[in-house]
Design a protein around this motif. Structure first.
Motif, PDB file in Angstrom:
ATOM      1  N   SER A   1       0.812  -1.218   0.000  1.00 13.66           N
ATOM      2  CA  SER A   1       0.000   0.000   0.000  1.00 13.66           C
ATOM      3  C   SER A   1       0.846   1.269   0.000  1.00 13.66           C
ATOM      4  N   SER A   2       2.126   1.164   0.397  1.00 16.28           N
ATOM      5  CA  SER A   2       2.983   2.353   0.375  1.00 16.28           C
ATOM      6  C   SER A   2       3.348   2.746  -1.056  1.00 16.28           C
ATOM      7  N   VAL A   3       3.254   1.794  -1.984  1.00 19.69           N
ATOM      8  CA  VAL A   3       3.531   2.070  -3.398  1.00 19.69           C
ATOM      9  C   VAL A   3       2.231   2.125  -4.200  1.00 19.69           C
ATOM     10  N   PHE A   4       1.388   1.148  -3.968  1.00 20.67           N
ATOM     11  CA  PHE A   4       0.105   1.073  -4.679  1.00 20.67           C
ATOM     12  C   PHE A   4      -0.937   1.761  -3.787  1.00 20.67           C
ATOM     13  N   GLY A   5      -1.007   3.095  -3.916  1.00 17.53           N
ATOM     14  CA  GLY A   5      -1.794   3.912  -3.004  1.00 17.53           C
ATOM     15  C   GLY A   5      -3.282   3.900  -3.285  1.00 17.53           C
ATOM     16  N   PRO A   6      -4.047   4.712  -2.551  1.00 16.33           N
ATOM     17  CA  PRO A   6      -5.512   4.728  -2.681  1.00 16.33           C
ATOM     18  C   PRO A   6      -5.992   5.222  -4.038  1.00 16.33           C
ATOM     19  N   ASP A   7      -5.120   5.927  -4.810  1.00 11.21           N
ATOM     20  CA  ASP A   7      -5.523   6.389  -6.141  1.00 11.21           C
ATOM     21  C   ASP A   7      -5.322   5.319  -7.200  1.00 11.21           C
ATOM     22  N   CYS A   8      -4.685   4.217  -6.815  1.00 14.04           N
ATOM     23  CA  CYS A   8      -4.394   3.144  -7.773  1.00 14.04           C
ATOM     24  C   CYS A   8      -5.518   2.110  -7.783  1.00 14.04           C
TER      25      CYS A   8
ATOM     26  N   GLU B   1       8.286 -18.511 -10.252  1.00 15.04           N
ATOM     27  CA  GLU B   1       7.247 -18.807  -9.256  1.00 15.04           C
ATOM     28  C   GLU B   1       6.663 -17.544  -8.659  1.00 15.04           C
ATOM     29  N   ARG B   2       7.486 -16.506  -8.522  1.00 15.36           N
ATOM     30  CA  ARG B   2       7.006 -15.232  -7.968  1.00 15.36           C
ATOM     31  C   ARG B   2       7.077 -14.149  -9.032  1.00 15.36           C
ATOM     32  N   VAL B   3       5.994 -13.374  -9.086  1.00 11.79           N
ATOM     33  CA  VAL B   3       5.863 -12.341 -10.107  1.00 11.79           C
ATOM     34  C   VAL B   3       5.571 -11.018  -9.419  1.00 11.79           C
ATOM     35  N   TYR B   4       6.256  -9.954  -9.865  1.00 13.23           N
ATOM     36  CA  TYR B   4       6.111  -8.649  -9.238  1.00 13.23           C
ATOM     37  C   TYR B   4       5.673  -7.614 -10.265  1.00 13.23           C
ATOM     38  N   LEU B   5       4.652  -6.872  -9.923  1.00 12.95           N
ATOM     39  CA  LEU B   5       4.293  -5.718 -10.727  1.00 12.95           C
ATOM     40  C   LEU B   5       4.904  -4.517 -10.025  1.00 12.95           C
ATOM     41  N   SER B   6       5.827  -3.853 -10.729  1.00 13.82           N
ATOM     42  CA  SER B   6       6.639  -2.814 -10.107  1.00 13.82           C
ATOM     43  C   SER B   6       6.517  -1.501 -10.870  1.00 13.82           C
ATOM     44  N   VAL B   7       6.832  -0.400 -10.198  1.00 18.03           N
ATOM     45  CA  VAL B   7       6.709   0.922 -10.812  1.00 18.03           C
ATOM     46  C   VAL B   7       8.018   1.682 -10.680  1.00 18.03           C
ATOM     47  N   CYS B   8       8.272   2.519 -11.672  1.00 20.75           N
ATOM     48  CA  CYS B   8       9.422   3.419 -11.653  1.00 20.75           C
ATOM     49  C   CYS B   8       8.886   4.851 -11.684  1.00 20.75           C
ATOM     50  N   HIS B   9       9.406   5.670 -10.827  1.00 19.64           N
ATOM     51  CA  HIS B   9       8.868   7.021 -10.686  1.00 19.64           C
ATOM     52  C   HIS B   9       9.622   8.046 -11.543  1.00 19.64           C
ATOM     53  N   GLU B  10      10.812   7.703 -12.055  1.00 17.45           N
ATOM     54  CA  GLU B  10      11.613   8.661 -12.818  1.00 17.45           C
ATOM     55  C   GLU B  10      11.723   8.218 -14.278  1.00 17.45           C
TER      56      GLU B  10
ATOM     57  N   GLY C   1      13.187   7.246 -17.546  1.00 16.66           N
ATOM     58  CA  GLY C   1      14.502   6.703 -17.855  1.00 16.66           C
ATOM     59  C   GLY C   1      15.181   6.045 -16.680  1.00 16.66           C
ATOM     60  N   GLY C   2      14.485   5.980 -15.562  1.00 13.98           N
ATOM     61  CA  GLY C   2      15.082   5.397 -14.370  1.00 13.98           C
ATOM     62  C   GLY C   2      15.166   3.882 -14.443  1.00 13.98           C
ATOM     63  N   THR C   3      15.982   3.324 -13.577  1.00 15.69           N
ATOM     64  CA  THR C   3      16.164   1.871 -13.565  1.00 15.69           C
ATOM     65  C   THR C   3      15.739   1.235 -12.243  1.00 15.69           C
ATOM     66  N   GLU C   4      15.387   2.065 -11.272  1.00 15.08           N
ATOM     67  CA  GLU C   4      14.983   1.536  -9.978  1.00 15.08           C
ATOM     68  C   GLU C   4      13.463   1.406  -9.928  1.00 15.08           C
ATOM     69  N   TYR C   5      13.025   0.198  -9.583  1.00  8.16           N
ATOM     70  CA  TYR C   5      11.596  -0.093  -9.535  1.00  8.16           C
ATOM     71  C   TYR C   5      11.186  -0.510  -8.122  1.00  8.16           C
ATOM     72  N   ASP C   6      10.022  -0.057  -7.720  1.00 11.74           N
ATOM     73  CA  ASP C   6       9.458  -0.441  -6.422  1.00 11.74           C
ATOM     74  C   ASP C   6       8.319  -1.427  -6.633  1.00 11.74           C
ATOM     75  N   VAL C   7       8.329  -2.508  -5.854  1.00  9.76           N
ATOM     76  CA  VAL C   7       7.290  -3.525  -5.990  1.00  9.76           C
ATOM     77  C   VAL C   7       5.967  -2.984  -5.456  1.00  9.76           C
ATOM     78  N   ALA C   8       4.929  -3.065  -6.280  1.00 12.84           N
ATOM     79  CA  ALA C   8       3.593  -2.625  -5.886  1.00 12.84           C
ATOM     80  C   ALA C   8       2.691  -3.810  -5.572  1.00 12.84           C
ATOM     81  N   ILE C   9       2.768  -4.875  -6.406  1.00 11.62           N
ATOM     82  CA  ILE C   9       1.895  -6.044  -6.229  1.00 11.62           C
ATOM     83  C   ILE C   9       2.704  -7.308  -6.454  1.00 11.62           C
ATOM     84  N   GLU C  10       2.433  -8.335  -5.654  1.00 14.38           N
ATOM     85  CA  GLU C  10       3.137  -9.613  -5.802  1.00 14.38           C
ATOM     86  C   GLU C  10       2.149 -10.734  -6.090  1.00 14.38           C
ATOM     87  N   PHE C  11       2.467 -11.571  -7.106  1.00 24.73           N
ATOM     88  CA  PHE C  11       1.663 -12.728  -7.470  1.00 24.73           C
ATOM     89  C   PHE C  11       2.524 -13.993  -7.353  1.00 24.73           C
ATOM     90  N   THR C  12       1.868 -15.136  -7.396  1.00 23.18           N
ATOM     91  CA  THR C  12       2.577 -16.421  -7.496  1.00 23.18           C
ATOM     92  C   THR C  12       2.009 -17.193  -8.673  1.00 23.18           C
TER      93      THR C  12
END
Length: 605
Positions: free
Chosen positions: A512-519, A581-590, A592-603
């Motif tokens: 929830s810190s990444v995938f906020g209430p607007d998502c 086995e584990r899948v992550y939906l991640s977001v980058c805020h910049e 051209g950036g290369t750093e991604y934060d995990v928002a949702i995790e699936f299996t």
């Protein structure tokens, strides 16, 4: 002559200002026979012309009470000496009556030992004996108050009758029994008012100890409230019918007195009325289930305690309490639905508390308000136990945070799934939890929170048949400076699951810190993805540079697949056979950036 009759012409003035009222600013309207030279003993007992609250609205007893409480023992050598001392600061009959009440309730201990031993009359009720021993039964209390009034020239009476006191069970009969209690009537400003010094002194605790606690409710108690617990049989030096000493507009019969509920003082002081109870009889008979409703101010909350009267077993989990909110009204209906586990006789104790005070103190039991004996003769379908809850439905704090909902306190699950929908009129930070009937907390991935604009939806997945509790918590700032948040319980909902899928849905884990209430997660909404199948990943995430699906595939190869963008909606069809086995939906805020934060995790199965 009949009660209240007089040989002299009656004074017919509508407003009578007495010595006391001149000193206290009270003007008393009366329609009673006040004849010059006539004693109060001869005046017909009629209902007071105003309520206790109105009568005492401008009165402060602090000085009088302190004087009574701090009476030195040297002033108690005799009753006359005591009365002389107590009267020193008094400027009216009301002050005199108050100082007597307060000294008695501060100094005379109830003789609980003899009462519990079945010998309530074994101790002397003579005034000098009570003064010396500092112990009394109700006769001693009422005698002492009566004599104090007589020594100071105040008209008073001792009333004997029935009471619904310690050990009383709703619906019990008093027919043919001797009186079991005594209290007083006192004549103030041309009207009779009622006082119970015994009950004003304190109460008996659960471990059968007497506790001194000033119960101010029993000082000049309104007759319309006293009649629920006190039924007069006789009054000293009175030729009037005992019913007249109820001082109510419509006297009750003993049969009516026996049948009605007996609310505690807090019931009245909280602004509740027995006349606005759905059931005014204290002993109820029914089959299967019963609903008891209380019309209540919105500021009050309630809980119910249900015990088997034969075994003493607690059955709170078969008592569902919820609020039916009344729009455009200052009151709501609070409903107690009782669904006993089996036929039997149960004691329902209703507790009430001020919602704001409860939040501040962290307690929710509150005050005991009234009891019902409920007699269930049969149960067609044995009910399932419910999770514990103080009050089902959306609490006032939830409304304060901007939430509303059309759903009731009970929600039915279909194939093991149930949705709870809310409207959020302002930004709100909330989360939900699921618990079983035995209060076991379920994994967080059985709840999926979704929000689009004002629409807030919690999808739930139930792993088995039974009753479940969905608890909603909301954040409330406790400090305007640092905006520190504390989460409070703002709702409980009962989810009834009569059937469930063979393979219950498990939702993805959301950060929830990444995938906020607007998502908003559009697909997939299951946390377990089928292997080697095409799955559309689709989310609404505003304000980010890119969204990707990441995983470690075969031979531990890192898979990084960017989703296509359409405004704030990101989507792509991906075959799960290429994923690990584990899948992550991640977001980058910049950009051209290369750093991604995990928002949702699936299996992947």
């Amino acid at each position: 002559m009949g009660c209240g009759a007089s040989k002299d012409p009656a004074i017919t003035e509508k407003e009578i200002k007495t010595k006391d009222s001149q000193e206290n600013g009270h003007v008393v309207s009366a329609d009673i026979d006040i004849t010059p030279g006539k004693k109060a003993d001869d005046i017909e007992p009629v209902p007071p012309s105003c309520s206790k609250k109105q009568y005492l609205s401008s009165k402060n007893f602090d000085e009088i009470d302190n004087h009574a409480i701090n009476t030195p023992s040297s002033e108690t050598s005799s009753l006359q000496n005591l009365v002389n001392h107590l009267l020193r600061p008094c400027r009216s009959d009301l002050d005199r009556v108050r100082v007597f009440f307060r000294w008695i309730t501060h100094n005379i201990r109830y003789d609980l030992e003899n009462f519990l031993a079945g010998n309530p009359t074994s101790i002397s009720s003579e005034c000098e004996d009570v003064l010396r021993s500092r112990k009394a039964s109700c006769d001693g209390y009422s005698n002492l108050f009566l004599q104090m009034c007589k020594l100071s020239g105040i008209q008073a009476k001792k009333i004997r009758g029935y009471s619904k006191g310690y050990g009383y069970i709703p619906g019990q009969s008093f027919q043919g029994k001797d009186s079991d209690h005594a209290w007083n009537a006192v004549f103030l400003e041309n009207t009779w008012r009622l006082i119970d010094c015994t009950w004003g002194t304190g109460h008996v605790t659960q471990d059968k100890q007497f506790k001194f606690v000033l119960e101010d409710f029993w000082f000049l108690t309104d007759p319309e409230e006293l009649i629920y617990s006190h039924f007069p049989l006789e009054a000293t030096d009175s030729s009037c019918s005992p019913n007249a000493w109820q001082l109510t507009k419509t006297p009750r019969s003993l049969h009516e007195f026996e049948g009605t509920v007996s609310p505690q003082p807090e019931f009245f002081t909280m602004g509740l009325s027995p006349r606005k109870l759905s059931h005014q009889n204290g002993h109820l008979k029914f089959i299967n289930d019963i609903e008891i409703k209380i019309t209540s101010p919105k500021s009050l909350s309630f809980s119910g305690q249900l015990n088997d009267m034969q075994s003493g077993q607690n059955n709170d989990r078969y008592c569902l309490v919820h609020r039916e909110q009344q729009k455009d009204s200052s009151v709501d209906l609070v409903v107690f639905q009782i669904i006993p586990p089996c036929p039997g006789v149960y004691l329902l104790t209703i507790h009430g508390f001020n919602t704001t005070e409860s939040e501040q103190s962290g307690t929710s039991m509150g005050y005991r308000l009234l009891d019902y004996v409920i007699d269930c003769s049969s149960v067609e379908n044995l009910p399932r136990a419910m999770p514990s809850s103080v009050l089902w439905g959306l609490l006032p704090l939830g409304t304060e945070l901007g939430l509303s909902s059309e759903i009731g306190p009970k929600v039915s699950a279909e194939n093991g799934q149930a949705s709870l929908e809310f409207k959020a009129t302002k930004p709100v930070d909330v989360y939900g939890r699921l618990t079983t009937a035995d209060d076991r907390e379920l994994p967080e991935n059985l709840i999926l929170k979704q929000q689009q604009g004002e629409n807030l939806v919690f999808n739930t997945s139930l792993p088995e048949i039974g009753n479940f509790k969905f608890t909603l918590y909301g954040a409330k700032s406790t400090n305007s400076t640092n905006k520190e948040k504390v989460y409070f319980q703002i709702a409980d909902y009962l989810i009834q699951c009569d059937n469930h899928a063979a393979d219950p849905v498990v939702f993805p884990d959301i950060n929830s810190s990444v995938f906020g209430p607007d998502c908003h997660l559009i697909s997939p909404v299951t946390g377990k993805l089928p292997n080697n199948q095409d799955v559309e990943f689709k989310v609404y995430i505003p304000g980010v540079a890119s969204v990707a699906v990441q995983s470690f595939g075969e031979d531990n190869n890192f898979v990084h697949t960017l989703l296509d963008q359409d405004g704030s909606t990101w989507s792509k069809m991906i075959n799960t056979g290429t994923l690990g086995e584990r899948v992550y939906l991640s977001v980058c805020h910049e950009t051209g950036g290369t750093e991604y934060d995990v928002a949702i995790e699936f299996t992947v199965e």
